[in-house]
Scaffold this motif. Structure first.
Motif, short mmCIF file in Angstrom:
data_model
loop_
_atom_site.label_atom_id
_atom_site.label_comp_id
_atom_site.label_asym_id
_atom_site.label_seq_id
_atom_site.Cartn_x
_atom_site.Cartn_y
_atom_site.Cartn_z
N GLN A 50 0.82 -1.21 0.00
CA GLN A 50 0.00 0.00 0.00
C GLN A 50 0.86 1.26 0.00
N ARG A 51 0.30 2.34 -0.53
CA ARG A 51 0.98 3.64 -0.56
C ARG A 51 -0.04 4.73 -0.23
N SER A 52 0.47 5.87 0.17
CA SER A 52 -0.40 7.00 0.51
C SER A 52 -0.49 7.98 -0.67
N TYR A 53 -1.66 8.55 -0.89
CA TYR A 53 -1.82 9.56 -1.95
C TYR A 53 -2.75 10.68 -1.46
N SER A 54 -2.28 11.90 -1.62
CA SER A 54 -3.04 13.06 -1.17
C SER A 54 -4.25 13.29 -2.07
N PHE A 68 -6.90 12.38 -7.65
CA PHE A 68 -5.56 12.18 -7.10
C PHE A 68 -4.57 12.52 -8.21
N GLY A 69 -3.39 13.01 -7.81
CA GLY A 69 -2.34 13.31 -8.79
C GLY A 69 -1.16 12.42 -8.46
N ILE A 70 -0.91 11.44 -9.30
CA ILE A 70 0.08 10.42 -8.95
C ILE A 70 1.26 10.46 -9.91
N GLN A 71 2.43 10.69 -9.33
CA GLN A 71 3.64 10.69 -10.16
C GLN A 71 3.97 9.24 -10.50
N ILE A 72 4.06 8.97 -11.80
CA ILE A 72 4.30 7.60 -12.24
C ILE A 72 5.81 7.35 -12.30
N GLY A 76 8.41 2.20 -9.96
CA GLY A 76 7.59 2.27 -8.74
C GLY A 76 6.59 1.13 -8.70
N GLU A 77 6.60 0.40 -7.62
CA GLU A 77 5.74 -0.79 -7.52
C GLU A 77 4.26 -0.42 -7.66
N VAL A 78 3.82 0.59 -6.92
CA VAL A 78 2.39 0.93 -6.93
C VAL A 78 2.06 1.93 -8.04
N SER A 79 2.84 3.01 -8.15
CA SER A 79 2.46 4.05 -9.13
C SER A 79 2.47 3.51 -10.55
N SER A 80 3.43 2.64 -10.89
CA SER A 80 3.47 2.14 -12.27
C SER A 80 2.27 1.22 -12.54
N GLY A 212 6.60 17.83 -0.45
CA GLY A 212 7.42 17.31 -1.55
C GLY A 212 8.35 16.24 -1.03
N ARG A 213 9.44 16.01 -1.75
CA ARG A 213 10.44 15.04 -1.32
C ARG A 213 11.11 15.55 -0.04
N THR A 214 11.64 14.60 0.75
CA THR A 214 12.17 14.93 2.08
C THR A 214 13.17 16.09 2.07
C1 LIG Z 1 1.19 11.29 3.23
C2 LIG Z 1 1.73 10.98 1.84
C3 LIG Z 1 1.04 11.45 0.73
C4 LIG Z 1 1.53 11.18 -0.55
N1 LIG Z 1 0.86 11.69 -1.62
C5 LIG Z 1 1.34 11.47 -2.87
C6 LIG Z 1 0.69 12.06 -4.00
O1 LIG Z 1 -0.31 12.76 -3.88
N2 LIG Z 1 1.22 11.81 -5.24
C7 LIG Z 1 2.34 11.02 -5.40
O2 LIG Z 1 2.77 10.82 -6.55
N3 LIG Z 1 2.98 10.48 -4.35
C8 LIG Z 1 2.50 10.66 -3.09
N4 LIG Z 1 3.14 10.10 -2.03
C9 LIG Z 1 4.23 9.16 -2.28
C10 LIG Z 1 3.63 7.76 -2.52
O3 LIG Z 1 3.05 7.28 -1.30
C11 LIG Z 1 4.66 6.72 -2.97
O4 LIG Z 1 5.77 6.75 -2.13
C12 LIG Z 1 5.11 6.93 -4.41
O5 LIG Z 1 4.00 6.86 -5.30
C13 LIG Z 1 6.13 5.85 -4.81
O6 LIG Z 1 5.53 4.59 -4.68
P1 LIG Z 1 5.86 3.44 -5.74
O7 LIG Z 1 5.31 2.16 -5.17
O8 LIG Z 1 5.43 3.82 -7.10
O9 LIG Z 1 7.44 3.40 -5.75
P2 LIG Z 1 8.38 2.46 -4.85
O10 LIG Z 1 8.41 1.11 -5.46
O11 LIG Z 1 7.97 2.59 -3.43
O12 LIG Z 1 9.75 3.23 -5.07
C14 LIG Z 1 10.50 3.10 -6.24
C15 LIG Z 1 11.77 3.90 -6.13
O13 LIG Z 1 11.49 5.28 -6.40
C16 LIG Z 1 11.95 6.11 -5.33
N5 LIG Z 1 10.95 7.17 -5.18
C17 LIG Z 1 9.87 7.16 -4.37
N6 LIG Z 1 9.15 8.29 -4.54
C18 LIG Z 1 9.82 9.01 -5.49
C19 LIG Z 1 9.60 10.26 -6.09
N7 LIG Z 1 8.55 11.04 -5.76
N8 LIG Z 1 10.49 10.70 -7.05
C20 LIG Z 1 11.55 9.96 -7.40
N9 LIG Z 1 11.82 8.76 -6.85
C21 LIG Z 1 10.97 8.30 -5.90
C22 LIG Z 1 12.03 5.24 -4.13
O14 LIG Z 1 13.01 5.75 -3.22
C23 LIG Z 1 12.43 3.89 -4.76
O15 LIG Z 1 13.83 3.83 -4.94
C24 LIG Z 1 2.69 10.39 -0.72
C25 LIG Z 1 3.38 9.91 0.40
C26 LIG Z 1 2.92 10.21 1.66
C27 LIG Z 1 3.67 9.70 2.86
#
Ligand SMILES: Cc1cc2nc3c(=O)[nH]c(=O)nc-3n(C[C@H](O)[C@H](O)[C@H](O)COP(=O)(O)OP(=O)(O)OC[C@H]3O[C@@H](n4cnc5c(N)ncnc54)[C@H](O)[C@@H]3O)c2cc1C
Length: 240
Positions: A50-54, A68-72, A76-80, A212-214
């Motif tokens: 699971q992942r969080s999305y605003s 929702f606006g999701i960066q692909i 990324g396991e979930v976004s892709s 944004g990012r940390t």
């Molecule tokens: C409270 C909260 C709200 C969030 N809201 C949103 C939102 O509205 N939209 C959104 O797109 N995301 C949001 N995120 C981030 C989201 O939860 C995931 O972390 C993100 O989508 C990556 O997940 P994934 O499974 O696709 O990638 P993963 O498989 O988890 O990560 C793949 C790789 O990409 C890296 N990575 C992770 N995030 C990024 C990034 N942003 N840019 C570049 N590299 C990255 C990781 O470090 C890892 O190496 C939010 C996170 C939190 C905690």
């Protein structure tokens, strides 16, 4: 709070790598601008992640579903996976979640929203809600984006700013910019640039939301406190 099923109403790319997903719910309940949901995926072998999305939709305009606006991220396991969905697909979702990074009309301070990349999602919800509530205090929306093509809701943000005198939007383009782009807004936001933009703001009566990012969040929140803003009113959301 239980997981519930949401149905995808629409999906489209709204920038180089950010997809807009609109989800319909049977019963989502009330929420505040800035809150998020968890989305859970389950594989056929039972593996779950699971992942969080605003939530991008402002609470006052949520009757037709939540955007929702999701960066692909290609790896990324979930976004892709989310990028492959089609309207009618169903998702498990839990929300609204989050209690500290929220804004509603009971807040009377001036508002400063500072976001980078997909970090603008909850800020976009706040800005829209601010407009819908006809707020009279000032709103400063400061955005950092790699290029104009990487900026989600570009037209909507521009239209919102042009039609509201109380909103001042400034966009920093860090990698690519049109030739006519003001040089002061190319490259990263730094202390000096932020000082210039926030110079006239009350240090005690301004609420600042940073997302944004940390590293981005750490840098900008440090600048804000260094500029004398009340650290209790500097709220942050880190996307990892
Ligand atoms: C409270 C909260 C709200 C969030 N809201 C949103 C939102 O509205 N939209 C959104 O797109 N995301 C949001 N995120 C981030 C989201 O939860 C995931 O972390 C993100 O989508 C990556 O997940 P994934 O499974 O696709 O990638 P993963 O498989 O988890 O990560 C793949 C790789 O990409 C890296 N990575 C992770 N995030 C990024 C990034 N942003 N840019 C570049 N590299 C990255 C990781 O470090 C890892 O190496 C939010 C996170 C939190 C905690």
């Amino acid at each position: 709070m239980d997981w519930q099923i949401a149905t995808l109403k629409s999906i489209k790319m709204i920038s180089n790598d950010i997809a807009s997903l609109v989800l319909a719910f049977n019963n989502f309940g009330s929420y505040k601008a800035g809150q998020y949901c968890d989305i859970r995926l389950t594989a056929v072998d039972g593996y779950q992640t699971q992942r969080s999305y605003s939530i991008a939709t402002p609470p006052s305009a949520s009757k037709d579903g939540l955007e929702f606006g999701i960066q692909i991220l290609p790896d990324g396991e979930v976004s892709s996976y989310l990028a492959t969905l089609v309207p009618g697909d169903q998702l498990e979702i839990k929300g609204p979640l989050g209690g500290h990074f929220i804004w509603d009309e009971s807040h009377d301070d001036d508002l400063v929203l500072i976001g980078a990349g997909s970090g603008i999602v909850p800020l976009y919800s706040m800005a829209q809600e601010f407009v819908l509530q006809n707020e009279s205090q000032d709103l400063s929306f400061i955005i950092s984006s790699k290029s104009l093509e990487d900026l989600a809701w570009k037209e909507q943000i521009s239209e919102m700013s042009n039609s509201n005198k109380v909103i001042d939007t400034n966009i920093f383009l860090t990698r690519q910019y049109p030739p006519e782009w003001n040089e002061s807004f190319t490259g990263r936001i730094n202390l000096r640039r932020l000082q210039k933009l926030l110079n006239k703001k009350s240090r005690a009566n301004t609420e600042i939301y940073i997302c944004g990012r940390t590293q981005f969040v750490e840098d900008i929140s440090t600048y804000c406190v260094d500029l004398g803003f009340d650290s209790q009113k500097v709220r942050t959301e880190r996307y990892g």
